[in-house]
Design a protein around this motif. Structure first.
Motif, PDB file in Angstrom:
ATOM      1  N   ALA A 130     -24.896  17.031  14.970  1.00 49.27           N
ATOM      2  CA  ALA A 130     -24.744  15.752  15.674  1.00 49.27           C
ATOM      3  C   ALA A 130     -24.747  14.633  14.640  1.00 49.27           C
ATOM      4  O   ALA A 130     -25.573  14.628  13.728  1.00 49.27           O
ATOM      5  CB  ALA A 130     -25.865  15.547  16.677  1.00 49.27           C
ATOM      6  N   VAL A 131     -23.811  13.719  14.778  1.00 50.18           N
ATOM      7  CA  VAL A 131     -23.694  12.587  13.859  1.00 50.18           C
ATOM      8  C   VAL A 131     -23.687  11.311  14.678  1.00 50.18           C
ATOM      9  O   VAL A 131     -22.930  11.193  15.645  1.00 50.18           O
ATOM     10  CB  VAL A 131     -22.407  12.688  13.009  1.00 50.18           C
ATOM     11  N   SER A 132     -24.537  10.379  14.298  1.00 51.36           N
ATOM     12  CA  SER A 132     -24.520   9.043  14.879  1.00 51.36           C
ATOM     13  C   SER A 132     -23.844   8.140  13.857  1.00 51.36           C
ATOM     14  O   SER A 132     -24.327   7.997  12.739  1.00 51.36           O
ATOM     15  CB  SER A 132     -25.942   8.555  15.167  1.00 51.36           C
ATOM     16  N   ASN A 133     -22.716   7.569  14.234  1.00 43.39           N
ATOM     17  CA  ASN A 133     -21.915   6.797  13.296  1.00 43.39           C
ATOM     18  C   ASN A 133     -21.635   5.417  13.887  1.00 43.39           C
ATOM     19  O   ASN A 133     -20.870   5.286  14.828  1.00 43.39           O
ATOM     20  CB  ASN A 133     -20.604   7.529  13.007  1.00 43.39           C
ATOM     21  N   GLY A 134     -22.259   4.401  13.299  1.00 42.30           N
ATOM     22  CA  GLY A 134     -22.025   3.022  13.717  1.00 42.30           C
ATOM     23  C   GLY A 134     -21.375   2.198  12.619  1.00 42.30           C
ATOM     24  O   GLY A 134     -21.479   0.971  12.612  1.00 42.30           O
ATOM     25  N   ILE A 135     -20.676   2.882  11.709  1.00 43.42           N
ATOM     26  CA  ILE A 135     -20.047   2.185  10.585  1.00 43.42           C
ATOM     27  C   ILE A 135     -19.014   1.174  11.093  1.00 43.42           C
ATOM     28  O   ILE A 135     -18.153   1.505  11.904  1.00 43.42           O
ATOM     29  CB  ILE A 135     -19.421   3.192   9.603  1.00 43.42           C
ATOM     30  N   LEU A 136     -19.155  -0.047  10.620  1.00 38.83           N
ATOM     31  CA  LEU A 136     -18.301  -1.201  10.910  1.00 38.83           C
ATOM     32  C   LEU A 136     -18.375  -1.671  12.362  1.00 38.83           C
ATOM     33  O   LEU A 136     -17.619  -2.543  12.761  1.00 38.83           O
ATOM     34  CB  LEU A 136     -16.837  -0.954  10.501  1.00 38.83           C
ATOM     35  N   TYR A 137     -19.290  -1.124  13.156  1.00 39.96           N
ATOM     36  CA  TYR A 137     -19.456  -1.615  14.530  1.00 39.96           C
ATOM     37  C   TYR A 137     -19.965  -3.048  14.532  1.00 39.96           C
ATOM     38  O   TYR A 137     -19.748  -3.774  15.490  1.00 39.96           O
ATOM     39  CB  TYR A 137     -20.417  -0.726  15.312  1.00 39.96           C
ATOM     40  N   ASP A 138     -20.642  -3.454  13.480  1.00 37.83           N
ATOM     41  CA  ASP A 138     -21.130  -4.811  13.375  1.00 37.83           C
ATOM     42  C   ASP A 138     -20.049  -5.780  12.889  1.00 37.83           C
ATOM     43  O   ASP A 138     -20.296  -6.959  12.729  1.00 37.83           O
ATOM     44  CB  ASP A 138     -22.372  -4.897  12.494  1.00 37.83           C
ATOM     45  N   MET A 167     -21.458  11.798  17.957  1.00 34.10           N
ATOM     46  CA  MET A 167     -20.439  12.830  17.822  1.00 34.10           C
ATOM     47  C   MET A 167     -21.161  14.154  17.658  1.00 34.10           C
ATOM     48  O   MET A 167     -22.121  14.238  16.902  1.00 34.10           O
ATOM     49  CB  MET A 167     -19.553  12.572  16.606  1.00 34.10           C
ATOM     50  N   ILE A 168     -20.684  15.184  18.363  1.00 32.48           N
ATOM     51  CA  ILE A 168     -21.314  16.495  18.290  1.00 32.48           C
ATOM     52  C   ILE A 168     -20.249  17.544  18.005  1.00 32.48           C
ATOM     53  O   ILE A 168     -19.197  17.570  18.649  1.00 32.48           O
ATOM     54  CB  ILE A 168     -22.068  16.827  19.588  1.00 32.48           C
ATOM     55  N   ILE A 169     -20.539  18.403  17.042  1.00 29.57           N
ATOM     56  CA  ILE A 169     -19.669  19.524  16.702  1.00 29.57           C
ATOM     57  C   ILE A 169     -20.494  20.795  16.874  1.00 29.57           C
ATOM     58  O   ILE A 169     -21.585  20.916  16.315  1.00 29.57           O
ATOM     59  CB  ILE A 169     -19.149  19.438  15.248  1.00 29.57           C
TER      60      ILE A 169
END
Length: 171
Positions: A130-138, A167-169
């Motif tokens: 599981a990946v938590s990705n908030g890159i560039l959301y700000d 995201m989950i793989i």
């Protein structure tokens, strides 16, 4: 008077269309890509995160209130610290239900993109990532983040759009 007002509005709006927000950001899509390869020999996850350099410099400038130049060799140590801080704050990993911290390796510029390298060690095997990705959301409310994971020759991918982060793989 109405025709004059219409012409005046058109005259004012054309520069805004060409030199407004779209002028600040040189490309029409806001996307980052994170690639993760499972290395069976070293039992680690090798991670490369790719972000458009202009967007990345903009958010680092906003976040840290400093002049950002990721290509400046004489500022490499400071830039590494800022890149590490931003990426490790906005990119989180959970392997088989256990939160894991990546080691920051470094970054390099590759034409219009910046590649950031991370590694997660001591991963014997895994079934779920599981990946938590908030890159560039700000920075962008139309940001898309893509994840590719390769394990034992199998490649799986997923994507998310702002405001979703998870995201989950599964393998």
């Amino acid at each position: 008077m109405s025709a004059l007002l219409s012409k005046l509005l058109l005259f004012i709006s054309i520069p805004v269309l060409f030199y407004g927000k779209s002028h600040e950001y040189k490309h029409p899509f806001h996307v980052s890509t994170t690639e993760i390869a499972y290395n069976t020999k070293s039992k680690s996850l090798e991670i490369t995160c790719r972000i458009f350099t202009d967007d990345f410099e903009t958010i680092l400038n906003q976040r840290f209130k400093k002049k950002i130049d990721l290509s400046a060799k004489n500022q490499a140590k400071e830039m590494n610290a800022l890149v590490k801080s931003y990426v490790t704050t906005n990119l989180k990993f959970v392997v088989d239900g256990k939160s894991v911290e990546p080691n920051y390796i470094g970054f390099e510029n590759d034409h219009e993109a910046t590649n950031i390298y991370l590694e997660i060690e001591n991963i014997a095997a895994f079934k779920k990532l599981a990946v938590s990705n908030g890159i560039l959301y700000d920075l962008f409310d139309d940001q898309m983040n893509i994840l590719h994971v390769e394990k034992n020759g199998a490649r799986k991918s997923t994507k998310i759009n702002f405001p979703d982060k998870q995201m989950i793989i599964n393998f």
